[in-house]
Design an enzyme around this catalytic site. Sequence first.
Site, PDB file in Angstrom:
ATOM      1  N   ASN A  25     -27.038 -46.290  18.099  1.00  0.00           N
ATOM      2  CA  ASN A  25     -27.280 -47.710  18.716  1.00  0.00           C
ATOM      3  C   ASN A  25     -28.436 -47.781  19.614  1.00  0.00           C
ATOM      4  OD1 ASN A  25     -26.252 -46.998  21.448  1.00  0.00           O
ATOM      5  ND2 ASN A  25     -24.179 -47.173  20.744  1.00  0.00           N
ATOM      6  N   ASN A  53     -13.904 -44.138  19.986  1.00  0.00           N
ATOM      7  CA  ASN A  53     -15.137 -43.553  19.630  1.00  0.00           C
ATOM      8  C   ASN A  53     -16.250 -44.155  20.621  1.00  0.00           C
ATOM      9  OD1 ASN A  53     -14.662 -46.291  17.992  1.00  0.00           O
ATOM     10  ND2 ASN A  53     -16.794 -46.436  18.475  1.00  0.00           N
ATOM     11  N   LYS A  61      -7.660 -39.711  43.235  1.00  0.00           N
ATOM     12  CA  LYS A  61      -8.207 -40.802  44.380  1.00  0.00           C
ATOM     13  C   LYS A  61      -8.430 -41.904  43.276  1.00  0.00           C
ATOM     14  CE  LYS A  61     -10.864 -39.563  47.697  1.00  0.00           C
ATOM     15  NZ  LYS A  61     -11.847 -38.981  48.356  1.00  0.00           N
ATOM     16  N   LYS A  69     -20.897 -57.305  12.489  1.00  0.00           N
ATOM     17  CA  LYS A  69     -21.756 -57.211  13.770  1.00  0.00           C
ATOM     18  C   LYS A  69     -22.792 -56.226  13.441  1.00  0.00           C
ATOM     19  CE  LYS A  69     -20.181 -54.847  17.715  1.00  0.00           C
ATOM     20  NZ  LYS A  69     -19.142 -54.492  18.458  1.00  0.00           N
ATOM     21  N   LYS A  71     -26.379 -53.778  15.612  1.00  0.00           N
ATOM     22  CA  LYS A  71     -26.806 -53.388  16.563  1.00  0.00           C
ATOM     23  C   LYS A  71     -28.098 -54.127  16.841  1.00  0.00           C
ATOM     24  CE  LYS A  71     -23.399 -50.774  17.595  1.00  0.00           C
ATOM     25  NZ  LYS A  71     -22.397 -51.180  18.465  1.00  0.00           N
ATOM     26  N   ASP A 119     -24.927 -56.738  18.986  1.00  0.00           N
ATOM     27  CA  ASP A 119     -24.333 -55.901  20.194  1.00  0.00           C
ATOM     28  C   ASP A 119     -25.524 -54.988  20.530  1.00  0.00           C
ATOM     29  OD1 ASP A 119     -23.373 -54.142  21.837  1.00  0.00           O
ATOM     30  OD2 ASP A 119     -21.932 -53.090  20.211  1.00  0.00           O
ATOM     31  N   ASN A 151     -25.425 -52.913  23.236  1.00  0.00           N
ATOM     32  CA  ASN A 151     -24.930 -51.625  23.657  1.00  0.00           C
ATOM     33  C   ASN A 151     -25.470 -51.387  25.443  1.00  0.00           C
ATOM     34  OD1 ASN A 151     -24.617 -50.967  20.620  1.00  0.00           O
ATOM     35  ND2 ASN A 151     -22.958 -50.005  21.917  1.00  0.00           N
ATOM     36  N   GLU A 157     -23.643 -59.324  22.726  1.00  0.00           N
ATOM     37  CA  GLU A 157     -22.798 -58.380  23.195  1.00  0.00           C
ATOM     38  C   GLU A 157     -23.327 -57.613  24.096  1.00  0.00           C
ATOM     39  OE1 GLU A 157     -20.040 -56.376  20.482  1.00  0.00           O
ATOM     40  OE2 GLU A 157     -19.922 -54.724  21.668  1.00  0.00           O
ATOM     41  N   GLU A 170     -16.331 -53.444  27.114  1.00  0.00           N
ATOM     42  CA  GLU A 170     -15.941 -52.006  26.545  1.00  0.00           C
ATOM     43  C   GLU A 170     -16.031 -50.815  27.253  1.00  0.00           C
ATOM     44  OE1 GLU A 170     -18.799 -52.307  23.068  1.00  0.00           O
ATOM     45  OE2 GLU A 170     -18.919 -50.080  23.421  1.00  0.00           O
ATOM     46  N   ASP A 198     -10.981 -51.839  26.090  1.00  0.00           N
ATOM     47  CA  ASP A 198     -10.434 -50.799  24.949  1.00  0.00           C
ATOM     48  C   ASP A 198      -9.349 -49.916  25.934  1.00  0.00           C
ATOM     49  OD1 ASP A 198      -9.724 -48.854  23.330  1.00  0.00           O
ATOM     50  OD2 ASP A 198     -12.065 -48.606  22.544  1.00  0.00           O
ATOM     51  N   HIS A 215     -12.759 -53.451  21.891  1.00  0.00           N
ATOM     52  CA  HIS A 215     -13.546 -52.616  21.166  1.00  0.00           C
ATOM     53  C   HIS A 215     -12.571 -51.177  20.571  1.00  0.00           C
ATOM     54  CE1 HIS A 215     -15.364 -48.256  21.629  1.00  0.00           C
ATOM     55  NE2 HIS A 215     -16.347 -48.804  21.188  1.00  0.00           N
ATOM     56  N   GLU A 242     -11.659 -55.383  16.845  1.00  0.00           N
ATOM     57  CA  GLU A 242     -12.931 -54.574  16.010  1.00  0.00           C
ATOM     58  C   GLU A 242     -12.422 -53.612  14.999  1.00  0.00           C
ATOM     59  OE1 GLU A 242     -15.464 -52.304  18.711  1.00  0.00           O
ATOM     60  OE2 GLU A 242     -17.039 -52.637  17.325  1.00  0.00           O
ATOM     61  N   SER A 243     -13.338 -53.668  13.948  1.00  0.00           N
ATOM     62  CA  SER A 243     -12.948 -52.435  12.912  1.00  0.00           C
ATOM     63  C   SER A 243     -14.382 -51.945  12.367  1.00  0.00           C
ATOM     64  CB  SER A 243     -12.033 -52.969  11.770  1.00  0.00           C
ATOM     65  OG  SER A 243     -12.837 -53.690  10.786  1.00  0.00           O
TER      66      SER A 243
HETATM   67 MG   LIG Z   1     -20.270 -52.878  21.487  1.00  0.00          MG
END
Ligand SMILES: [Mg+2]
Length: 387
Positions: free
Chosen positions: A19, A53, A100, A180, A182, A211, A213, A237, A263, A290, A320, A339-340
């Site tokens: 990505n 992932n 912590k 979707k 990238k 997306d 990223n 995204e 995500e 996620d 995600h 998502e898939s």
């Molecule tokens: Mg993403």
Amino acid sequence: MRIVDVCEVTKPISSPIRNAYIDFSKMTASLVAVVTDVERDGRRVVGYGFNSNGRYGQGGLIRERFRDRILQADPQGVLDETGDNLCPHKLWAAMMANEKPGGHGERSVAVGTLDMAIWDATAKIAGKPLFRLLAERKGRTADPRVFVYAAGGYYYPGKDDGALRAEMRGYLDRGYTVVKMKIGGAPIDEDRRRIEAVLEEIGSQAQLAVDANGRFDLETGIAYARMLRQYPLFWYEEVGDPLDYALQAALSEFYPGPMATGENLFSHQDARNLLRYGGMRPDRDWLQFDCALSYGLVEYLRTLDVLQQFGWSPSRCIPHGGHQMSLNIAAGLGLGGNESYPDLFQPYGGFPDGVRVEGGYITMPELPGIGFEGKSDLIKVMRDLAE
Ligand SMILES: [Mg+2]
């Protein structure tokens, strides 16, 4: 009853895709098993989990800290009020002893992976699908139909617009209505050409999400916003750094359409800061936290409480990760979908065998636990670990 063992193995899930930020050539994932002394239908109950992932395996943290805290906890002290089942909330507290606050790092991934296995065991001991258990506990009606979208459109060597279009056509042929791709891994003019190619391919049959990223600085994010707002996108995204809430807030002045992010926020406190300072709009934007990366479902329930405090519906969440854990949360607690990754991250991602996408929705099968037993390639590697 008690937990008698916790097992972890780190497995490769590498592929040549990339990505805008990372490639997946050295990607790994942790697979874990929480072994109980309970039997159901003549078989020992073992709960399974894996990390989502995009983050690497967590074997070091699990073996050095979290496994021992589960095994050393008082067995009676981690049961629910009936004494007949595990209490995921008490086990979560045991795992997080002597940790912590803040600076979440990747321990949230290690805990999220174990939390998945604990919920799988808990629902199996209860003898019902996790989504039904969750709905019951919240006093709601489960809806086994879940919206799913196809995430792909990665960059990889030699992939041209024809290959990108063929990939997207393949998702439409498999019943998806949102796809979707990238962006941000190529110059803006090249990304514009890729987007127009996909829009031409999918026509009115589906919608496109893009997306970045977390790749863009504010200036680049705005330049893309000006380009993207000409198209009827499903969402734009993760434009900038996941923790740069001011950038996210500024973008809403340049991008009137739906945006999505979250995500890479790993706690309910970070989620709260996004809602406080990120300028996200509850009438159109989407939240992608996620649980398998962010301390699990015990923490995700806290995140859903935060959403409620800020006037957000759980139906604005489409997590995600593409795993069955989030499918169960969606069906049980009324999220907007999941998502898939139809062609990636196997055998971990995807649906139980025989589940088909129809008009952008799947229907959850009635399998005890998370439903891993219904996915033959996945349950095989799981049982190799602990049964
Ligand atoms: Mg993403």
